[in-house]
Scaffold this active site. Sequence first.
Site, short mmCIF file in Angstrom:
data_model
loop_
_atom_site.label_atom_id
_atom_site.label_comp_id
_atom_site.label_asym_id
_atom_site.label_seq_id
_atom_site.Cartn_x
_atom_site.Cartn_y
_atom_site.Cartn_z
N ASP A 268 98.69 53.06 99.64
CA ASP A 268 97.75 54.26 100.24
C ASP A 268 97.61 53.03 98.45
OD1 ASP A 268 99.30 56.07 98.26
OD2 ASP A 268 97.85 56.91 97.92
N ASP B 6 116.40 54.31 89.35
CA ASP B 6 117.64 53.28 90.30
C ASP B 6 118.87 54.08 89.16
OD1 ASP B 6 115.87 52.79 91.77
OD2 ASP B 6 115.78 50.92 91.74
N ARG C 179 107.06 56.32 99.66
CA ARG C 179 106.65 54.91 99.48
C ARG C 179 105.30 54.89 99.53
NH1 ARG C 179 111.82 52.31 97.28
NH2 ARG C 179 112.61 52.73 99.41
N CYS D 289 115.31 52.12 101.76
CA CYS D 289 116.25 53.24 101.66
C CYS D 289 115.25 54.57 101.48
CB CYS D 289 116.93 53.30 100.59
SG CYS D 289 118.04 52.19 99.64
N LYS E 60 117.22 42.20 91.47
CA LYS E 60 117.06 41.95 92.23
C LYS E 60 115.59 42.63 92.82
CE LYS E 60 117.64 45.59 95.21
NZ LYS E 60 116.79 46.10 95.77
N ASN E 61 115.38 43.17 92.08
CA ASN E 61 114.08 43.22 92.15
C ASN E 61 112.93 42.86 91.19
OD1 ASN E 61 114.59 45.83 93.73
ND2 ASN E 61 114.81 47.11 91.60
N ARG F 151 123.13 45.34 99.68
CA ARG F 151 121.69 45.14 99.96
C ARG F 151 121.18 44.94 98.42
NH1 ARG F 151 118.14 49.24 100.31
NH2 ARG F 151 116.85 48.12 99.55
#
Length: 417
Positions: A124, A304, A121, A116, A22-23, A396
Amino acid sequence: MEHFIINGKKPLAGKVLISGSKNATLPIMAASLISNGEVVLKGVPDLEDITVMSEALKLFGAKVDRENDTLIINSRNLNSCELPEDISRKMRASNLVMGALLARFNEAKVAYPGGCAIGTRPMDLHLKGFESLGHRISDGHSYMTGKGGNLEGTEILLDFPSVGATENIMMAASVIPGITTIRNAAREPEIIDLQNFLNCLGAKITGAGSDTIRIKGVNELGSGEHQIIPDRIEAGTFMVAAAITRGEVELQNVILEHIQPVVAKLKEIGVEVIPYKAGLIVKANKRLRNTDIKTMPYPGFPTDMQAQMMALLATVNGTSIIVETIFENRFMHVQELRRMAAEIKIEGRVAIIKGKSKLEGAIVEATDLRAGAALVLAGLAAEGETIINKIAHIDRGYDKFHIKLSDLGAEIIRKLE
């Protein structure tokens, strides 16, 4: 609302095929917006976040078609560079379209992302990177906007090795004249996969996987085909599933190098991990022992996997300590695990787990994606029935999670009530 019902104490056994990452898929889908052609992505998992990103790409004018685990994305005729709030709030990775839109249009307007609620997070580092490249950035209450100015490659030093900022800057710099160097870059495998994808479209990027990435800007990116890497967090989750049920599971389609931190910790507590060419076997038929874990940026132990390991350590005799250094609000699963008789104490960013051999079934709630996975694992090991609510969080990030577990012998059903 759908929920899982689990009857635990069933040792898992058999084979499981790990889906694509997914990532890795989400930033690569975003990067396809830079392509002035057709992109074919293979090994794409069937997840809610992938569906939301597909909706976003279509809003920009891209054509997105799915055939089994293959996505075909055509971005030749894009007609918008704005992502509204109703889409952006559905997932964190929506922020990754900004770098791609700036590369394609020299302009972008993107609503702040959702996802989530595991801690702040901030954007910037992303926005500072865009400004360093010459974009004029405006950061409002709901939207981030950017417009190309005097664009030129430059040196960018990240204050923290942020995965998202590294990916966004790589995309934005891929078609900017000159050479851009990202220092203190994130080193995750997903960064390497994004580099490989962009290069297959004609980009000139080197160094991904190290802390220094070099991007030589090209005029445009074309068509290409790419195979998504396996999901290392899904692999880690199934490894822990084998361990927490004291079972034996063979994982297929894994890259051992990507999951070494998890392998090392599992071996440390007494789990047997046997690698072979296309995967690995996880056995947990011995008495397991306690350990300590500190989450760190890759190649350290992944945040994770923190919740899943906490569930496992709650079943291991002795006291274990977990220190969470990445997100300040990533212990929300603790209260739910306590409902299942886990003995866990929180002191700031430190969790102290007094392990024992018995968890008890309960009605619990998934507060985020990985917390939900941890509760499923705890339910697999618990005495009696566990009901897990708000499983949309789990959808998800895990492709057919309950089906894969069921195929391994878990007594788990999905029910709508």
